[in-house]
Design a protein around this motif. Structure first.
Motif, PDB file in Angstrom:
ATOM      1  N   ALA A  86       0.848  -1.276  -0.053  1.00  0.00           N
ATOM      2  CA  ALA A  86       0.166  -0.049  -0.024  1.00  0.00           C
ATOM      3  C   ALA A  86       0.925   1.187   0.072  1.00  0.00           C
ATOM      4  CB  ALA A  86      -0.829  -0.031   1.200  1.00  0.00           C
ATOM      5  N   PRO A  87       0.555   2.341  -0.681  1.00  0.00           N
ATOM      6  CA  PRO A  87       1.587   3.518  -0.960  1.00  0.00           C
ATOM      7  C   PRO A  87       1.005   4.334   0.315  1.00  0.00           C
ATOM      8  CG  PRO A  87      -0.477   3.934  -2.110  1.00  0.00           C
ATOM      9  CD  PRO A  87      -0.567   2.214  -1.819  1.00  0.00           C
ATOM     10  N   THR A  88       2.261   5.256   0.606  1.00  0.00           N
ATOM     11  CA  THR A  88       1.804   6.344   1.621  1.00  0.00           C
ATOM     12  C   THR A  88       1.957   7.748   0.843  1.00  0.00           C
ATOM     13  OG1 THR A  88       4.288   6.322   1.996  1.00  0.00           O
ATOM     14  CG2 THR A  88       2.978   5.059   3.504  1.00  0.00           C
ATOM     15  N   GLY A  89       1.832   8.788   1.430  1.00  0.00           N
ATOM     16  CA  GLY A  89       2.038  10.161   0.702  1.00  0.00           C
ATOM     17  C   GLY A  89       0.876  11.033   1.286  1.00  0.00           C
ATOM     18  N   VAL A  90       0.954  12.301   0.615  1.00  0.00           N
ATOM     19  CA  VAL A  90       0.238  13.273   0.990  1.00  0.00           C
ATOM     20  C   VAL A  90      -0.935  13.447   0.334  1.00  0.00           C
ATOM     21  CG1 VAL A  90       1.962  14.462   2.592  1.00  0.00           C
ATOM     22  CG2 VAL A  90       1.495  15.116  -0.067  1.00  0.00           C
ATOM     23  N   ALA A  91      -1.109  12.920  -0.826  1.00  0.00           N
ATOM     24  CA  ALA A  91      -1.975  13.229  -1.902  1.00  0.00           C
ATOM     25  C   ALA A  91      -1.782  12.034  -2.732  1.00  0.00           C
ATOM     26  CB  ALA A  91      -1.714  14.212  -2.859  1.00  0.00           C
ATOM     27  N   PRO A  92      -2.809  11.551  -3.687  1.00  0.00           N
ATOM     28  CA  PRO A  92      -2.970  10.475  -4.610  1.00  0.00           C
ATOM     29  C   PRO A  92      -2.203  10.845  -5.915  1.00  0.00           C
ATOM     30  CG  PRO A  92      -5.119  11.564  -4.486  1.00  0.00           C
ATOM     31  CD  PRO A  92      -4.427  12.257  -3.740  1.00  0.00           C
ATOM     32  N   ALA A  93      -1.331  12.099  -6.005  1.00  0.00           N
ATOM     33  CA  ALA A  93      -0.917  12.332  -7.156  1.00  0.00           C
ATOM     34  C   ALA A  93       0.236  11.210  -7.571  1.00  0.00           C
ATOM     35  CB  ALA A  93      -0.323  13.980  -7.309  1.00  0.00           C
ATOM     36  N   ALA A  94       0.708  11.222  -8.833  1.00  0.00           N
ATOM     37  CA  ALA A  94       1.693  10.223  -9.152  1.00  0.00           C
ATOM     38  C   ALA A  94       2.948  10.541  -8.472  1.00  0.00           C
ATOM     39  CB  ALA A  94       2.157  10.270 -10.616  1.00  0.00           C
ATOM     40  N   GLY A  95       3.403  11.804  -8.323  1.00  0.00           N
ATOM     41  CA  GLY A  95       4.576  12.182  -7.652  1.00  0.00           C
ATOM     42  C   GLY A  95       4.522  12.287  -6.029  1.00  0.00           C
ATOM     43  N   ALA A  96       3.526  12.035  -5.425  1.00  0.00           N
ATOM     44  CA  ALA A  96       3.563  12.280  -4.236  1.00  0.00           C
ATOM     45  C   ALA A  96       3.262  10.896  -3.469  1.00  0.00           C
ATOM     46  CB  ALA A  96       2.060  13.098  -3.729  1.00  0.00           C
ATOM     47  N   LEU A  97       3.053   9.635  -4.426  1.00  0.00           N
ATOM     48  CA  LEU A  97       2.812   8.554  -3.719  1.00  0.00           C
ATOM     49  C   LEU A  97       4.238   7.936  -3.371  1.00  0.00           C
ATOM     50  CD1 LEU A  97      -0.062   7.140  -5.825  1.00  0.00           C
ATOM     51  CD2 LEU A  97      -0.241   7.818  -3.442  1.00  0.00           C
ATOM     52  N   ARG A  98       4.133   7.029  -2.393  1.00  0.00           N
ATOM     53  CA  ARG A  98       5.494   6.269  -1.995  1.00  0.00           C
ATOM     54  C   ARG A  98       5.348   4.874  -1.870  1.00  0.00           C
ATOM     55  NH1 ARG A  98       6.652  10.454  -3.760  1.00  0.00           N
ATOM     56  NH2 ARG A  98       7.971  12.262  -3.006  1.00  0.00           N
ATOM     57  N   TRP A  99       6.153   3.825  -2.275  1.00  0.00           N
ATOM     58  CA  TRP A  99       5.994   2.769  -1.895  1.00  0.00           C
ATOM     59  C   TRP A  99       7.671   2.134  -1.642  1.00  0.00           C
ATOM     60  CZ3 TRP A  99       3.444   4.770  -6.288  1.00  0.00           C
ATOM     61  CH2 TRP A  99       2.211   4.344  -6.416  1.00  0.00           C
ATOM     62  N   GLU A 100       7.474   1.081  -0.623  1.00  0.00           N
ATOM     63  CA  GLU A 100       8.680   0.730  -0.092  1.00  0.00           C
ATOM     64  C   GLU A 100       8.556  -0.779  -0.026  1.00  0.00           C
ATOM     65  OE1 GLU A 100      11.404   2.172   1.188  1.00  0.00           O
ATOM     66  OE2 GLU A 100      10.933   4.226   0.732  1.00  0.00           O
ATOM     67  N   LEU A 101       9.813  -1.416  -0.157  1.00  0.00           N
ATOM     68  CA  LEU A 101       9.803  -3.109  -0.034  1.00  0.00           C
ATOM     69  C   LEU A 101      10.134  -3.352   1.426  1.00  0.00           C
ATOM     70  CD1 LEU A 101      12.400  -4.354  -2.507  1.00  0.00           C
ATOM     71  CD2 LEU A 101       9.806  -4.884  -2.607  1.00  0.00           C
ATOM     72  N   ILE A 113       4.779  -4.882 -10.575  1.00  0.00           N
ATOM     73  CA  ILE A 113       4.369  -3.242 -10.680  1.00  0.00           C
ATOM     74  C   ILE A 113       3.242  -3.340 -11.467  1.00  0.00           C
ATOM     75  CG2 ILE A 113       5.119  -0.905 -10.700  1.00  0.00           C
ATOM     76  CD1 ILE A 113       7.897  -1.937  -9.955  1.00  0.00           C
ATOM     77  N   THR A 114       2.020  -2.722 -11.199  1.00  0.00           N
ATOM     78  CA  THR A 114       1.080  -2.640 -12.238  1.00  0.00           C
ATOM     79  C   THR A 114       0.558  -1.026 -12.101  1.00  0.00           C
ATOM     80  OG1 THR A 114      -0.754  -3.094 -10.519  1.00  0.00           O
ATOM     81  CG2 THR A 114       0.390  -4.889 -11.962  1.00  0.00           C
ATOM     82  N   THR A 115       0.584  -0.350 -13.303  1.00  0.00           N
ATOM     83  CA  THR A 115       0.191   1.011 -13.010  1.00  0.00           C
ATOM     84  C   THR A 115      -0.231   1.532 -14.551  1.00  0.00           C
ATOM     85  OG1 THR A 115       0.773   3.543 -12.947  1.00  0.00           O
ATOM     86  CG2 THR A 115       2.464   1.759 -13.516  1.00  0.00           C
ATOM     87  N   PRO A 116      -1.448   2.213 -14.475  1.00  0.00           N
ATOM     88  CA  PRO A 116      -1.910   2.797 -16.023  1.00  0.00           C
ATOM     89  C   PRO A 116      -1.148   3.960 -16.523  1.00  0.00           C
ATOM     90  CG  PRO A 116      -3.377   3.315 -14.385  1.00  0.00           C
ATOM     91  CD  PRO A 116      -2.504   2.356 -13.608  1.00  0.00           C
ATOM     92  N   ASP A 117      -0.288   4.417 -15.502  1.00  0.00           N
ATOM     93  CA  ASP A 117       0.519   5.562 -15.593  1.00  0.00           C
ATOM     94  C   ASP A 117       1.677   5.567 -16.202  1.00  0.00           C
ATOM     95  OD1 ASP A 117       1.554   8.150 -15.527  1.00  0.00           O
ATOM     96  OD2 ASP A 117       0.562   8.631 -13.715  1.00  0.00           O
ATOM     97  N   GLY A 118       2.714   5.109 -15.153  1.00  0.00           N
ATOM     98  CA  GLY A 118       4.030   4.768 -15.413  1.00  0.00           C
ATOM     99  C   GLY A 118       5.112   6.108 -15.168  1.00  0.00           C
ATOM    100  N   THR A 119       4.469   6.971 -14.696  1.00  0.00           N
ATOM    101  CA  THR A 119       5.206   8.192 -14.569  1.00  0.00           C
ATOM    102  C   THR A 119       5.682   8.336 -13.003  1.00  0.00           C
ATOM    103  OG1 THR A 119       3.615   9.968 -14.251  1.00  0.00           O
ATOM    104  CG2 THR A 119       4.640   9.172 -16.457  1.00  0.00           C
ATOM    105  N   GLU A 120       5.262   7.469 -11.970  1.00  0.00           N
ATOM    106  CA  GLU A 120       5.414   7.509 -10.646  1.00  0.00           C
ATOM    107  C   GLU A 120       6.866   7.368 -10.269  1.00  0.00           C
ATOM    108  OE1 GLU A 120       1.288   5.335 -11.464  1.00  0.00           O
ATOM    109  OE2 GLU A 120       3.401   5.147 -12.154  1.00  0.00           O
ATOM    110  N   PRO A 121       7.416   8.426  -9.901  1.00  0.00           N
ATOM    111  CA  PRO A 121       8.922   8.408  -9.584  1.00  0.00           C
ATOM    112  C   PRO A 121       9.241   7.290  -8.548  1.00  0.00           C
ATOM    113  CG  PRO A 121       8.154  10.521  -9.675  1.00  0.00           C
ATOM    114  CD  PRO A 121       7.015   9.864  -9.521  1.00  0.00           C
ATOM    115  N   SER A 122       8.316   7.212  -7.236  1.00  0.00           N
ATOM    116  CA  SER A 122       8.635   5.949  -6.598  1.00  0.00           C
ATOM    117  C   SER A 122       8.385   4.551  -6.791  1.00  0.00           C
ATOM    118  CB  SER A 122       7.581   6.156  -5.417  1.00  0.00           C
ATOM    119  OG  SER A 122       7.990   5.247  -4.192  1.00  0.00           O
TER     120      SER A 122
END
Length: 375
Positions: A86-101, A113-122
């Motif tokens: 589950a991601p953490t972060g201050v907003a659901p925007a691509a640049g704000a979400l954070r994932w950790e192993l 990793i599954t995403t319809p975007d692909g621009t999430e830095p995390s």
């Protein structure tokens, strides 16, 4: 208020469907075929795994990734745990979400990793972190994105997301029908290859065929009285859906339905599995949400006053009537509180086929409810 006349006017539905949700639902079978082809071209069937992974970790934003993790965990059973990161972060925007192993993840685990975007830095950083820890990496995402480059750098398996040209104009809704199948199908093929579940190419073809059959039954040109999805959407107008599921595969389908109702039509719903649902929701049926709870409704002005919100049970089943079932007790409880009930049970078939049918019909219903409620 639901505009029921719009449901039987295909031209009006097409005009209201600015996000091409109906088209995505209708093309779900074609999406499965395209996604399966992309997986084959990416080399999924050529993999020679050393064995089953200890654990499968799934990372990605939105309801589609959550549903994919739920479905894969159900289909895989207890052989290897499927864990959503589950991601953490201050907003659901691509640049704000954070994932950790997790700290224990290592060389015997698999990261999807599954995403319809692909621009999430995390997510790109997650792929790099997995590579450093020896975790195998596979991703399904749009091509030519930062994530695609990161997975290539991590020597992972990348499967391009199966999209339609009309979906490139604006961001995809996470609960849009086409997104789930575009993300899920390559993962099914991959986990079949590593021996975690059974989803060979012929089974995926049967899923696509079943989705085509549902599209024929539930399409916008089919009248409400013979269209199970339009009927369900009409029944859920001004109702609080209590989604009860029975059978292993129906659970993820029910949770997917609740997520789609919330995101696409703004309709809240609660979900529980039988037989526990009978105890968990009995107070809801006995309270002010019961159909008999408002004796003054008979005198309500049908034009000026909105109707009171009442519960409606939606029973999703994936097991035959001849087996051990709590459905009779569920019907009796609903009847005792004068609560209406809608039931969906798929045609016979394999586990993937019946699951696909439940998801497809409820996806169509969520889309119809969204379109007819906003007109």
């Amino acid at each position: 208020m639901l505009d029921e006349s719009l449901l039987d006017t295909p031209e009006a539905l097409a005009e209201a469907d600015r996000r091409a949700l109906l088209r995505g639902a209708a093309e779900a079978g074609a999406r499965v075929r395209t996604a399966a082809r992309h997986a084959a071209e990416a080399g999924v069937h050529d993999l020679k795994p050393d064995g089953r992974p200890r654990a499968v970790l799934i990372a990605g934003p939105g309801a589609a990734a959550t549903c994919a993790a739920d479905l894969l965990g159900t289909l895989a059973g207890a052989g290897s745990p499927v864990i959503r990161l589950a991601p953490t972060g201050v907003a659901p925007a691509a640049g704000a979400l954070r994932w950790e192993l997790p700290g224990w993840a290592g060389s015997v685990d698999l990261l999807l990793i599954t995403t319809p975007d692909g621009t999430e830095p995390s997510l790109s950083l997650l792929a790099e972190q997995a590579y450093r820890r020896g975790v195998s990496v596979a991703a399904v995402a749009p091509p030519n994105t930062p994530l695609a480059e990161a997975v290539a750098g991590a020597h992972g398996l990348f499967v391009p997301l199966a999209t339609a040209p009309y979906e490139h104009d604006e961001p995809l809704a996470a609960s849009a029908p086409g997104v789930l199948w575009a993300l899920l199908t390559p993962l099914l093929a991959l986990l079949d290859r590593v021996g975690l579940l059974t989803a060979p190419p012929d089974a995926l073809q049967k899923v696509a065929d079943r989705l085509d059959q549902v599209a024929e039954r539930c399409g916008p040109a089919i009248a409400t009285y013979s269209n199970p999805a339009k009927t369900l959407a009409s029944e859920l107008s001004d109702a609080l859906p209590l989604i009860w599921t029975e059978g292993t595969s129906a659970g993820p389908a029910g949770r997917r339905f609740a997520a789609a109702l919330a995101e696409l039509s703004g309709t809240p719903a609660v979900v529980a599995e039988l037989p526990e649902a009978l105890a968990a929701h009995s107070a809801l049926l006995a309270g002010r949400l019961a159909a008999s709870a408002d004796p003054d409704d008979f005198f309500r002005d049908r034009v000026e006053e909105p109707p009171a919100l009442h519960a409606r049970v939606v029973l999703l089943r994936d097991r035959p009537l001849g087996g051990l079932t709590a459905a009779p007790a569920a019907r009796e409880l609903a009847l005792s509180h004068e609560t209406p009930m809608s039931e969906l049970e798929p045609e016979p078939g394999g586990e993937l086929e019946t699951l696909a049918e439940l998801i497809a019909i409820t996806d169509f219903a969520a889309v119809y409810l969204a379109l007819a409620s906003r007109s």
